[in-house]
Design a protein around this motif. Structure first.
Motif, PDB file in Angstrom:
ATOM      1  N   ASP A 162     -15.329  17.049 -14.094  1.00 46.13           N
ATOM      2  CA  ASP A 162     -15.966  18.013 -13.198  1.00 46.13           C
ATOM      3  C   ASP A 162     -16.293  17.420 -11.827  1.00 46.13           C
ATOM      4  OD1 ASP A 162     -15.921  19.989 -15.170  1.00 46.13           O
ATOM      5  OD2 ASP A 162     -17.830  19.305 -16.014  1.00 46.13           O
ATOM      6  N   GLY A 163     -15.828  16.197 -11.562  1.00 47.98           N
ATOM      7  CA  GLY A 163     -16.155  15.551 -10.298  1.00 47.98           C
ATOM      8  C   GLY A 163     -14.922  15.101  -9.536  1.00 47.98           C
ATOM      9  N   THR A 164     -15.148  14.656  -8.296  1.00 48.71           N
ATOM     10  CA  THR A 164     -14.075  14.145  -7.449  1.00 48.71           C
ATOM     11  C   THR A 164     -14.306  12.662  -7.206  1.00 48.71           C
ATOM     12  OG1 THR A 164     -13.803  16.288  -6.350  1.00 48.71           O
ATOM     13  CG2 THR A 164     -12.936  14.354  -5.211  1.00 48.71           C
ATOM     14  N   ILE A 165     -13.244  11.877  -7.386  1.00 47.14           N
ATOM     15  CA  ILE A 165     -13.312  10.435  -7.212  1.00 47.14           C
ATOM     16  C   ILE A 165     -12.559  10.041  -5.955  1.00 47.14           C
ATOM     17  CG2 ILE A 165     -12.729   8.184  -8.220  1.00 47.14           C
ATOM     18  CD1 ILE A 165     -14.892   9.727  -9.715  1.00 47.14           C
ATOM     19  N   THR A 166     -13.188   9.219  -5.118  1.00 44.65           N
ATOM     20  CA  THR A 166     -12.531   8.666  -3.932  1.00 44.65           C
ATOM     21  C   THR A 166     -12.171   7.218  -4.211  1.00 44.65           C
ATOM     22  OG1 THR A 166     -13.789  10.114  -2.458  1.00 44.65           O
ATOM     23  CG2 THR A 166     -12.777   8.168  -1.469  1.00 44.65           C
ATOM     24  N   PHE A 167     -10.932   6.851  -3.918  1.00 44.38           N
ATOM     25  CA  PHE A 167     -10.456   5.508  -4.235  1.00 44.38           C
ATOM     26  C   PHE A 167      -9.383   5.079  -3.243  1.00 44.38           C
ATOM     27  CE2 PHE A 167      -7.723   8.540  -6.330  1.00 44.38           C
ATOM     28  CZ  PHE A 167      -6.441   8.031  -6.149  1.00 44.38           C
ATOM     29  N   ALA A 168      -9.173   3.778  -3.134  1.00 41.86           N
ATOM     30  CA  ALA A 168      -8.032   3.222  -2.419  1.00 41.86           C
ATOM     31  C   ALA A 168      -7.003   2.802  -3.461  1.00 41.86           C
ATOM     32  CB  ALA A 168      -8.460   2.031  -1.571  1.00 41.86           C
ATOM     33  N   PRO A 173       3.217   3.255  -8.334  1.00 42.85           N
ATOM     34  CA  PRO A 173       3.419   4.497  -7.598  1.00 42.85           C
ATOM     35  C   PRO A 173       2.188   5.413  -7.670  1.00 42.85           C
ATOM     36  CG  PRO A 173       4.435   4.672  -9.759  1.00 42.85           C
ATOM     37  CD  PRO A 173       3.808   3.302  -9.695  1.00 42.85           C
ATOM     38  N   LEU A 174       2.069   6.226  -6.620  1.00 41.97           N
ATOM     39  CA  LEU A 174       0.966   7.152  -6.463  1.00 41.97           C
ATOM     40  C   LEU A 174       1.533   8.499  -6.022  1.00 41.97           C
ATOM     41  CD1 LEU A 174      -2.213   7.318  -6.386  1.00 41.97           C
ATOM     42  CD2 LEU A 174      -2.012   6.816  -3.940  1.00 41.97           C
ATOM     43  N   ALA A 175       1.179   9.552  -6.720  1.00 47.62           N
ATOM     44  CA  ALA A 175       1.747  10.874  -6.454  1.00 47.62           C
ATOM     45  C   ALA A 175       0.975  11.589  -5.354  1.00 47.62           C
ATOM     46  CB  ALA A 175       1.765  11.700  -7.730  1.00 47.62           C
ATOM     47  N   VAL A 176       1.209  11.169  -4.106  1.00 46.32           N
ATOM     48  CA  VAL A 176       0.602  11.804  -2.936  1.00 46.32           C
ATOM     49  C   VAL A 176       1.677  11.989  -1.880  1.00 46.32           C
ATOM     50  CG1 VAL A 176      -1.700  10.873  -3.374  1.00 46.32           C
ATOM     51  CG2 VAL A 176      -0.075   9.563  -1.988  1.00 46.32           C
ATOM     52  N   ASP A 177       1.344  12.769  -0.844  1.00 44.50           N
ATOM     53  CA  ASP A 177       2.332  13.086   0.191  1.00 44.50           C
ATOM     54  C   ASP A 177       2.550  11.953   1.187  1.00 44.50           C
ATOM     55  OD1 ASP A 177       2.804  15.592  -0.885  1.00 44.50           O
ATOM     56  OD2 ASP A 177       1.222  16.542   0.316  1.00 44.50           O
ATOM     57  N   GLY A 178       1.519  11.128   1.438  1.00 40.46           N
ATOM     58  CA  GLY A 178       1.650  10.066   2.423  1.00 40.46           C
ATOM     59  C   GLY A 178       0.571   9.015   2.244  1.00 40.46           C
ATOM     60  N   GLU A 179       0.769   7.871   2.893  1.00 41.97           N
ATOM     61  CA  GLU A 179      -0.181   6.772   2.774  1.00 41.97           C
ATOM     62  C   GLU A 179      -1.470   7.061   3.532  1.00 41.97           C
ATOM     63  OE1 GLU A 179      -0.491   2.061   4.028  1.00 41.97           O
ATOM     64  OE2 GLU A 179       1.475   2.896   3.553  1.00 41.97           O
ATOM     65  N   PHE A 222       0.814  -1.216   0.000  1.00 39.68           N
ATOM     66  CA  PHE A 222       0.000   0.000   0.000  1.00 39.68           C
ATOM     67  C   PHE A 222       0.851   1.272   0.000  1.00 39.68           C
ATOM     68  CE2 PHE A 222      -2.589  -3.359   1.813  1.00 39.68           C
ATOM     69  CZ  PHE A 222      -3.809  -3.189   1.169  1.00 39.68           C
ATOM     70  N   SER A 223       2.164   1.135  -0.093  1.00 33.60           N
ATOM     71  CA  SER A 223       3.045   2.296  -0.082  1.00 33.60           C
ATOM     72  C   SER A 223       2.891   3.106  -1.365  1.00 33.60           C
ATOM     73  CB  SER A 223       4.507   1.846   0.056  1.00 33.60           C
ATOM     74  OG  SER A 223       5.397   2.902  -0.213  1.00 33.60           O
ATOM     75  N   PRO A 224       2.586   4.405  -1.275  1.00 31.13           N
ATOM     76  CA  PRO A 224       2.423   5.216  -2.487  1.00 31.13           C
ATOM     77  C   PRO A 224       3.644   5.182  -3.397  1.00 31.13           C
ATOM     78  CG  PRO A 224       1.540   6.385  -0.589  1.00 31.13           C
ATOM     79  CD  PRO A 224       2.257   5.170  -0.056  1.00 31.13           C
ATOM     80  N   ALA A 225       4.846   5.124  -2.826  1.00 28.04           N
ATOM     81  CA  ALA A 225       6.053   5.119  -3.646  1.00 28.04           C
ATOM     82  C   ALA A 225       6.161   3.859  -4.491  1.00 28.04           C
ATOM     83  CB  ALA A 225       7.290   5.268  -2.754  1.00 28.04           C
ATOM     84  N   THR A 226       5.651   2.754  -3.974  1.00 26.36           N
ATOM     85  CA  THR A 226       5.725   1.482  -4.690  1.00 26.36           C
ATOM     86  C   THR A 226       4.668   1.394  -5.776  1.00 26.36           C
ATOM     87  OG1 THR A 226       6.578   0.378  -2.723  1.00 26.36           O
ATOM     88  CG2 THR A 226       5.658  -1.028  -4.423  1.00 26.36           C
TER      89      THR A 226
END
Length: 276
Positions: A147-153, A131-137, A125-129
């Protein structure tokens, strides 16, 4: 060019398998795209090359290419087909062996009932692995799509996955949201997008938009990713039936510190020769 191949599928997620144990794959990206064309070629979701392993710890290696010619790090349905193909060839000399995938080793076992069991490793689940461009897990993330916002894991199963919880799988906007989130900037290498409906603590329904392919009848790593996310959130037990449009997979994961196991079928369709 005459190219001998095997056509296989895992729950409808279909593959062309090439025996590259003696000669390395010599197809260009355009060759792969032509072969993948369902009207003018053979047609497949992914191309799999079976190769000699350069490490004696692994019986064989395999490569994975999407129908658009892009490489893939892992394919859950594909590895089951690779194992079944090798077993049919009499090339597996043990009940359980290690194969080297583009993203690392996986252990496979061909079961007496015809299914194949695969150790897919521990979900990461590590964003770096990913990879996911976010500040933290975090348990979930948000990003704007149109025009919308998506929530996801998000999780890596050797390839990147976004998992979106939905109330009803039939009404999920797989094409519209899947295509956009798959190529969104928050996933620097793209991602597979799963839409999961929890039906009970032991049952999930899932549809997946695969990067470089589109929606498929089944996605093995997608089933693993969906179960891993639901298990991490405490919503399911450690063994779950994941129902995909093409059929069901059994996914078992005890939780952090343990590998995730996937069990499902691998089917032969036909043998052929492609003349280009």
């Amino acid at each position: 060019m005459a190219l001998a191949f095997s056509k296989m599928h895992g729950l409808g997620n279909d593959f062309v398998i090439l025996d590259c144990r003696e000669h390395p794959l010599a197809l260009t990206i355009e060759d792969i795209r032509r072969l993948a064309d369902r009207h003018r070629g053979v047609g497949f979701d992914q191309l799999l090359s079976i190769e000699t392993s350069h490490d004696p710890a692994h019986a064989f290696a395999y490569g994975i290419w999407n129908r658009d010619g892009s490489p893939s790090g892992q394919c859950g349905n594909g590895v089951r087909c690779v194992a079944a193909w090798l077993a049919r060839e009499g090339a597996l000399d043990a009940a359980e062996v290690s194969l080297m995938s583009p993203s690392g080793p996986v252990r496979v076992a061909c079961l007496a009932d015809g299914r194949v069991r695969v150790n897919m490793g521990e979900p990461d689940f590590s964003p770096a692995t990913i990879p996911l461009a976010v500040d933290g897990e975090a348990d979930t993330y948000r990003t704007r799509i149109d025009d919308g916002t998506i929530t996801f894991a998000a999780v890596s199963m050797g390839n990147p996955h976004a998992v979106i919880a939905v109330d009803g799988i039939a009404q999920a906007h797989v094409t519209q949201i899947g295509a956009r989130l798959s190529s969104a900037a928050i996933f620097p290498q793209g991602c597979n997008v799963g839409f999961v409906e929890r039906r009970s603590r032991t049952s999930l329904a899932l549809r997946v938009w695969e990067r470089g392919v589109g929606e498929t009848l089944a996605c093995g790593t997608g089933a693993c990713a969906a179960m891993a996310v639901q298990r991490k959130h405490g919503l399911v037990d450690d063994t779950v039936d994941v129902q995909l449009p093409g059929g069901s997979l059994e996914i078992h994961w005890q939780g952090p510190g343990h590998p995730l196991w996937m069990t499902g079928p691998a089917s032969f369709s036909f043998e052929g020769t492609w003349h280009e």
